[in-house]
Write an enzyme that holds these catalytic residues in place. Structure first.
Site, PDB file in Angstrom:
ATOM      1  N   CYS A   1       0.836  -1.208   0.000  1.00 44.15           N
ATOM      2  CA  CYS A   1       0.000   0.000   0.000  1.00 44.15           C
ATOM      3  C   CYS A   1       0.873   1.261   0.000  1.00 44.15           C
ATOM      4  CB  CYS A   1      -0.981  -0.042   1.169  1.00 44.15           C
ATOM      5  SG  CYS A   1      -2.389   1.083   0.961  1.00 44.15           S
TER       6      CYS A   1
ATOM      7  N   HIS B   1      -2.715  -5.576   0.619  1.00 44.93           N
ATOM      8  CA  HIS B   1      -2.172  -5.868   1.949  1.00 44.93           C
ATOM      9  C   HIS B   1      -2.121  -7.374   2.218  1.00 44.93           C
ATOM     10  CE1 HIS B   1      -2.033  -1.834   3.792  1.00 44.93           C
ATOM     11  NE2 HIS B   1      -3.134  -1.563   3.124  1.00 44.93           N
TER      12      HIS B   1
ATOM     13  N   GLU C   1      -0.427  -8.742   4.347  1.00 42.03           N
ATOM     14  CA  GLU C   1      -0.176  -8.920   5.783  1.00 42.03           C
ATOM     15  C   GLU C   1      -1.421  -8.819   6.649  1.00 42.03           C
ATOM     16  OE1 GLU C   1       0.058  -4.420   5.321  1.00 42.03           O
ATOM     17  OE2 GLU C   1       0.413  -6.205   4.098  1.00 42.03           O
TER      18      GLU C   1
END
Length: 287
Positions: A103, A197, A199
């Site tokens: 991002c 994302h 994660e």
């Protein structure tokens, strides 16, 4: 293995996120990376902070990899926070240390390398980026090894890359955001990044929707905050029980996002295909 997590969030946004999910973006990234590299020593840096030191090139070179997190930071704004983030990334490139960003992390790397980032206006990817597809170059790139031909990913952003820097390679796109994944090389530095994302857990996606509910209503993605809450509640329920096929169907999600191993594909590929070989060339072994 020594790894550095760089928080792109300014302090106020970091605390707002902690109040929401109990962790800053850097802490989320740290915990996930630690699970993927259990023996690694992981440090955190906060280059956006006015009172935070920006590590110098030699210090960064002592790490095996650098991870840049997401953030509400707008890198095109003329602010001290944005300037410090970009300067940090320039030092990462100069150090030759492999780096990864999601991002805003991608956007910081683009700005540091001479590319252009812009606001999306009323357009948004909120919750999930849909139907991401690898480019011809991306289909054979190790960052995306193991990804399905088309996939969805956790994503929430109102800025995007307008122009990649010279020499960068576009790896993935979708119908909303032209640059979903890219490789950027500057001097001895190699950066792999994604606009989405890998994660984030589903729980953190739901929390992000709640934190940005007013902005999403203003952008026309919902008519009222209650609609955002209803969507977030569905995501929370699927997070609590990933076997709920009914919820996966209602949300339009498949295992590329629901399954943790598949969701984190890019981070595992970065560690395996860029960090490990670079460690070997530096003579640092496998520990």
């Amino acid at each position: 293995m020594r790894l550095l997590i760089a928080e792109s969030e300014p302090p106020a946004d970091r605390e707002k996120r902690r109040a929401s999910v109990g962790r800053s973006s850097g802490e989320t990234m740290r915990d996930l990376v630690q699970s993927l590299a259990p023996g690694a020593t992981i440090d955190r840096a906060t280059p956006a902070d006015a009172d935070g030191d920006i590590p110098d090139e030699a210090t960064i070179a002592g790490y095996d990899a650098v991870f840049l997190t997401g953030s509400p930071l707008h890198v095109y704004d003329d602010t001290p926070e944005a300037a410090r983030e970009v300067e940090f990334m320039r030092r990462v490139f100069a150090s030759g240390t492999p780096s990864f960003g999601s991002c805003a992390g991608l956007q910081v790397a683009v700005a540091a390398a001479g590319g252009v980032v812009r606001s999306m206006g009323d357009r948004r990817e909120a919750g999930f980026a849909r139907r991401i597809a690898a480019t011809e170059e991306g289909r054979d790139h190790p960052l995306l090894a193991g990804r399905a031909p088309v996939w969805d990913a956790a994503s929430i952003h109102g800025d995007e890359v307008e122009t990649l820097p010279e020499g960068a390679t576009l790896l993935a796109s979708n119908g909303v955001t032209a640059v979903q994944a890219a490789e950027i090389r500057v001097g001895p530095g190699v950066f792999w990044g994604v606009q989405y994302h890998p994660e984030l857990s589903l729980t953190e996606v739901a929390a992000a929707l709640r934190r940005q509910a007013s902005d999403l209503v203003d952008a026309g993605l919902a008519r009222a905050r209650a609609e955002i809450e209803a969507q977030a509640a569905l995501i929370d329920a699927l997070a609590a029980d990933p076997t709920r096929r009914d919820l996966a169907w209602r949300l339009g999600l498949d295992t590329e996002l629901i399954d943790r191993a598949k969701r984190t594909t890019e981070l595992r590929n970065f560690l395996e295909h860029l960090v490990a070989p670079t460690r070997a060339t530096r003579g640092r072994g496998l520990a």
